[in-house]
Scaffold this motif. Structure first.
Motif, PDB file in Angstrom:
ATOM      1  N   LEU A  60       0.824  -1.202   0.000  1.00  0.00           N
ATOM      2  CA  LEU A  60       0.000   0.000   0.000  1.00  0.00           C
ATOM      3  C   LEU A  60       0.867   1.263   0.000  1.00  0.00           C
ATOM      4  N   ILE A  61       1.921   1.256   0.803  1.00  0.00           N
ATOM      5  CA  ILE A  61       2.834   2.408   0.833  1.00  0.00           C
ATOM      6  C   ILE A  61       3.495   2.613  -0.533  1.00  0.00           C
ATOM      7  N   GLU A  62       3.928   1.520  -1.154  1.00  0.00           N
ATOM      8  CA  GLU A  62       4.525   1.627  -2.487  1.00  0.00           C
ATOM      9  C   GLU A  62       3.516   2.144  -3.502  1.00  0.00           C
ATOM     10  N   THR A  63       2.272   1.689  -3.397  1.00  0.00           N
ATOM     11  CA  THR A  63       1.224   2.113  -4.316  1.00  0.00           C
ATOM     12  C   THR A  63       0.949   3.606  -4.190  1.00  0.00           C
ATOM     13  N   LEU A  64       1.113   4.136  -2.985  1.00  0.00           N
ATOM     14  CA  LEU A  64       0.906   5.563  -2.743  1.00  0.00           C
ATOM     15  C   LEU A  64       2.158   6.395  -3.029  1.00  0.00           C
ATOM     16  N   GLY A  65       3.209   5.738  -3.492  1.00  0.00           N
ATOM     17  CA  GLY A  65       4.413   6.461  -3.894  1.00  0.00           C
ATOM     18  C   GLY A  65       5.486   6.568  -2.834  1.00  0.00           C
ATOM     19  N   GLY A  66       5.353   5.820  -1.749  1.00  0.00           N
ATOM     20  CA  GLY A  66       6.328   5.884  -0.673  1.00  0.00           C
ATOM     21  C   GLY A  66       7.265   4.685  -0.639  1.00  0.00           C
ATOM     22  N   THR A  67       8.161   4.706   0.337  1.00  0.00           N
ATOM     23  CA  THR A  67       9.092   3.600   0.570  1.00  0.00           C
ATOM     24  C   THR A  67       8.728   2.915   1.873  1.00  0.00           C
ATOM     25  N   PRO A  68       8.430   1.622   1.861  1.00  0.00           N
ATOM     26  CA  PRO A  68       8.050   0.932   3.099  1.00  0.00           C
ATOM     27  C   PRO A  68       9.175   0.959   4.122  1.00  0.00           C
TER      28      PRO A  68
END
Length: 308
Positions: free
Chosen positions: A224-232
C-alpha cells in the motif's frame, strides 16, 4: 551522510496497557535509541467508540513512568489519527483514481472491526468480495433500502515479501491470503490498514517494531505504501507475552500497567521484561537506558513468552 533512523510508538487508546504492550514499546524504544534515531509518539485513536481520554492520558503516563521518551508527537494533535481525516481522504482519493477502490455492502461486524489492527487469528480470507462485481442497479437497490457501503481496496494477485529484522523472510499473496480489505468504514471512519500506512509514509518512519501478531499485515502495508508512492519501512516484529495459551488482552486487569505500578518500580518491571524476552540473564532491576548498549535482536527469543 547516513539516513536518520525514525521509529514510532503507535498505541491504541482502547484500554489500559498491559505487560505485552510494554514489552513491544520497550523493544521499539531500544531498537531506535541504540541506533541513535528519533522516536515519534502517534496516538492511533481511529475508532471514536473505543478511544477514551482516560486511556490516552494513561498511555503517555505509563511510558514516561517506565522511562521511554520520544522526540515528537503526542500531545501535538497532528499526531492523533482522529485529527488526520483529511490526510486519509487524500490517500483514499489517490487510490480511487487508480481504480483500486470499490463499495462493499458486507456485514456490520466486518466494518466495525476494520478500524482496528487485524491480529493473527482474527483475520478472515476474502478471495474476491462479491461486491466488487455488483452492477450499478444492485448497488442502487441496496442503498435505496438504507444500506451504506464500506469501501474496500482491491488486493493484487501478487506475492509480497518483507524481510523482518527478527523473524526473517515473510511472504504472502495479497489476493489469495487475506484478499481485499476495508480502508473506510460505512460510518466514514478510515480503517487501520490505510491510516497506519499513510502515517508511517508521511511521518518518515523507516523502522517499525511491533508485536508478532501484526507480521501478517506487513506485506499488505508495504504494498500500500509503495502504491501511494512511498518507501516501506523496515519491519521488526517482537514475540508476544501469552497467558493460558492466548495473547494478553487489555481486559486482563491484573497484568495492566495500572495494576503493576502498585507493586513494582519501573526498573523492576523493565528488568522483568528484559529477562523474559532474553535480553538480560537475570531479572534484576535495570533502566531502559542501561539496556541500550547491549541491545541486540539476536538475544531476543522468537517463541512467544508464556507468563507463569
Amino acid at each position: 551522510m547516513s539516513e536518520t533512523v525514525i521509529g514510532r510508538f503507535a498505541p491504541s487508546p482502547s484500554g489500559y496497557m498491559h505487560m505485552g504492550n510494554l514489552l513491544a514499546m520497550l523493544l521499539a524504544w531500544l531498537d531506535i535509541r541504540a541506533r541513535g534515531g528519533r522516536m515519534i509518539f502517534r496516538m492511533e485513536d481511529l475508532d471514536p467508540a473505543r478511544s477514551k481520554p482516560e486511556y490516552i492520558r494513561a498511555l503517555a503516563e505509563d511510558m514516561r513512568w517506565l522511562g521511554l521518551d520520544w522526540d515528537e508527537g503526542w500531545p501535538d494533535p497532528a499526531y492523533a489519527q482522529s485529527r488526520r481525516t483529511a490526510v486519509y481522504a487524500e490517500a483514499f482519493s489517490a487510490l480511487e483514481a487508480k481504480g483500486l477502490v470499490y463499495p462493499c455492502y458486507c456485514t456490520r461486524a466486518e466494518r466495525l472491526a476494520a478500524a482496528s489492527a487485524p491480529h493473527e487469528g482474527e483475520r478472515v480470507a476474502d478471495p474476491g468480495c462479491r461486491c466488487a462485481r455488483m452492477t450499478a442497479r444492485e448497488r442502487f437497490e441496496l442503498e435505496a433500502s438504507g444500506r451504506r457501503p464500506a469501501w474496500k481496496l482491491h488486493a493484487p494477485d501478487r506475492t509480497v515479501t518483507v524481510h523482518d529484522g527478527h523473524y526473517g523472510v515473510f511472504s504472502r499473496n495479497l489476493a489469495r491470503d487475506g484478499g481485499d480489505f476495508i480502508i473506510r468504514r460505512a460510518d466514514g471512519v478510515y480503517a487501520y490498514q490505510l491510516a497506519v500506512s499513510v502515517d508511517d509514509m508521511l511521518m518518515g518512519v523507516n523502522r517499525v517494531v511491533r508485536g508478532r501478531d501484526l507480521l501478517f499485515s506487513a506485506p499488505g502495508q508495504a504494498w500500500l505504501i509503495e502504491t501511494l508512492g512511498g518507501t516501506p519501512p523496515a519491519y521488526c516484529h517482537a514475540p508476544l507475552l501469552v497467558s493460558d495459551g492466548g495473547k494478553l488482552s487489555k481486559r486482563l486487569g491484573s497484568l495492566s500497567t495500572q495494576a503493576l505500578r502498585q507493586s513494582l518500580t519501573p526498573h523492576a518491571l523493565t528488568g522483568r521484561l528484559a529477562y523474559l524476552c532474553g535480553l538480560a540473564e537475570t531479572d534484576a532491576p535495570v533502566s531502559p537506558r542501561e539496556l541500550m548498549s547491549g541491545f541486540d535482536w539476536e538475544k531476543i527469543v522468537r517463541d512467544d513468552i508464556a507468563l507463569t
